[in-house]
Design an enzyme around this catalytic site. Sequence first.
Site, mmCIF file in Angstrom:
data_model
loop_
_atom_site.group_PDB
_atom_site.id
_atom_site.type_symbol
_atom_site.label_atom_id
_atom_site.label_comp_id
_atom_site.label_asym_id
_atom_site.label_seq_id
_atom_site.Cartn_x
_atom_site.Cartn_y
_atom_site.Cartn_z
ATOM 1 N N TYR A 36 0.848 -1.325 0.149
ATOM 2 C CA TYR A 36 0.067 -0.052 -0.108
ATOM 3 C C TYR A 36 0.893 1.271 0.106
ATOM 4 O O TYR A 36 0.688 2.296 0.557
ATOM 5 C CB TYR A 36 -0.839 0.005 1.222
ATOM 6 C CG TYR A 36 -1.696 -1.221 1.452
ATOM 7 C CD1 TYR A 36 -2.652 -1.669 0.841
ATOM 8 C CD2 TYR A 36 -1.300 -2.081 2.526
ATOM 9 C CE1 TYR A 36 -3.249 -2.852 0.863
ATOM 10 C CE2 TYR A 36 -1.754 -3.267 2.617
ATOM 11 C CZ TYR A 36 -2.840 -3.705 1.981
ATOM 12 O OH TYR A 36 -3.301 -4.818 2.144
ATOM 13 N N ASP A 276 -13.259 -15.726 9.493
ATOM 14 C CA ASP A 276 -12.085 -15.407 8.919
ATOM 15 C C ASP A 276 -11.049 -15.169 10.261
ATOM 16 O O ASP A 276 -11.224 -14.193 10.897
ATOM 17 C CB ASP A 276 -11.938 -14.072 8.235
ATOM 18 C CG ASP A 276 -10.446 -13.756 7.771
ATOM 19 O OD1 ASP A 276 -9.644 -14.391 8.197
ATOM 20 O OD2 ASP A 276 -10.522 -12.699 6.868
ATOM 21 N N LYS A 305 -1.651 -16.372 8.396
ATOM 22 C CA LYS A 305 -0.808 -15.488 9.186
ATOM 23 C C LYS A 305 -0.001 -16.385 10.216
ATOM 24 O O LYS A 305 1.268 -16.680 9.776
ATOM 25 C CB LYS A 305 -1.424 -14.260 9.910
ATOM 26 C CG LYS A 305 -2.019 -13.354 9.111
ATOM 27 C CD LYS A 305 -2.324 -12.010 9.630
ATOM 28 C CE LYS A 305 -2.324 -10.618 8.781
ATOM 29 N NZ LYS A 305 -3.415 -10.507 7.888
HETATM 30 C C1 LIG Z 1 -4.286 -10.391 6.812
HETATM 31 C C2 LIG Z 1 -5.533 -11.014 6.663
HETATM 32 C C3 LIG Z 1 -6.256 -11.447 5.264
HETATM 33 C C4 LIG Z 1 -5.440 -11.622 3.998
HETATM 34 O O1 LIG Z 1 -4.116 -12.445 4.350
HETATM 35 P P1 LIG Z 1 -2.810 -12.678 3.241
HETATM 36 O O2 LIG Z 1 -2.062 -13.671 3.672
HETATM 37 O O3 LIG Z 1 -2.257 -11.187 3.701
HETATM 38 O O4 LIG Z 1 -3.566 -12.472 2.018
HETATM 39 C C5 LIG Z 1 -7.435 -12.159 5.235
HETATM 40 N N1 LIG Z 1 -8.138 -11.729 6.414
HETATM 41 C C6 LIG Z 1 -7.752 -11.228 7.658
HETATM 42 C C7 LIG Z 1 -8.531 -11.271 8.923
HETATM 43 C C8 LIG Z 1 -6.607 -10.840 7.803
HETATM 44 O O5 LIG Z 1 -6.005 -10.266 8.893
#
Ligand SMILES: *Cc1c(COP(=O)(O)O)cnc(C)c1O
Length: 457
Positions: A36, A276, A305
């Site tokens: 970004y 998520d 992550k």
């Molecule tokens: C970081 C993140 C993503 C995206 O993950 P990437 O590995 O950067 O593509 C999706 N959802 C949440 C909640 C995140 O914190």
Amino acid sequence: MPRGALLSHPESAVSEQATTPASLIARDRGLLWHPYSPLDGDAPFAVNAAEGTRLSLTAADGTAFEAVDAMSSWWSAIHGYRHPALDRALLDQAGRFSHVMFGGLTHEPAVHLAERLVDLAPEGLAHVFLADSGSISVEVALKLALQYQLGMGRPRRTRFLALRGGYHGDTFAAMGVCDPVDGMHAAFPSVIPQQLFLPRPPAARLVDGELVADAAEVAAWIGILEETVARHRDELAGIVLEPILQGAGGMYIYAPAALAAARRVASDNGLLLICDEIATGFGRTGTLFAVEWAAVVPDIMCVGKSLTGGYLTLAAMLCSAAVADVVTASPLRSLLHGPTFMANPLACAVAGASLELLASAGWQGQVARVGEGLAAALAPAAGLASVRDVRTLGAVGVVELSGPVDVPAVTRAALEHGVWVRPFRNLVYTMPPYVSTAEDIAAIGAGIHAAVARVHG
Ligand SMILES: *Cc1c(COP(=O)(O)O)cnc(C)c1O
């Protein structure tokens, strides 16, 4: 120097001597995009070393900093850098094979990881899709929900209900369920899928280990949820949300009762609940998965992550047997996704080792200690004139300012106090490695306080 000379002497310091950190930064600028950021944006810091909870950095002006890592490299390096067990898992697997295609082949690291994930995940999540990043796991989750509705004979259910303030990644379908105002919708108005959004659920605050929210506000929010789903149910495939803690969308903690209501309303209306947990999974909020705050089991869950302890890019989507069975029984039969580097053995091996380490190191105790330390260390920041709110949950600490953070100035000031932070918008926040010591956490609190005080008062 010929390229081969460097390659044939991997242990030599030749490549280190060929460049100084300052010249490295100069070569980076204008060549590499950073997240970004404009190509001619603020100069990055050069990383000289990363070990345990420490980063050794050099600024463009040549100033060197030894810093406590307050970011875990965007929530991922939960065991710290260069952990011997993770290094060993990676090197051992590299000594066998680094990658093989997953089409038609399988291997121990992938199967072991999937078994561990199913063991750890909320009861009922039984199947695993290994993706190469968090965003892709969200894409796969949304795709699976669409294939599920198709399999159920409901082809018109193609939209998703998401939360204001949410963040789910940077690919197009994932962007579509990010906050429609703060996300990137404005830049790609006709390309991003148009989804439906609920207001943020009411905020919650940690009181004696419980998340407490205003009951009337929660009841009102649930009313909006029910009404929205009743009005749109025939076009909705699922509800997508970050459970309990919205991360990149604002480090916002919300009422578990809202999550429980989303579960109930989804079930009652034939929608899938997609949680998520990419930021929150593996202990970050104080429970192994944030859904546990509301005793909710999603139909689909994404993790990423910290999955590999911050070593390699890997994510996973898990789903219930009920969802998978519908897809398997449908004419399509397969989940229509399959990246080249699916189930990369190096990443799976490190992820397996990271999950073992979570258990053997006692993540509950680690996260509890970090959380108590952060609550104490960040509390004084609440007294600063520029600070609107200070909040913590699990191993997450947030200092919210009344206005936008001067990011370069606060970053530099924190480094001068020995702490690496990467603020955004009006937030200076930390999610340190679980292995952080009491001294590390005290340093993070003091560094954030000093940096905010110096730059913003
Ligand atoms: C970081 C993140 C993503 C995206 O993950 P990437 O590995 O950067 O593509 C999706 N959802 C949440 C909640 C995140 O914190």
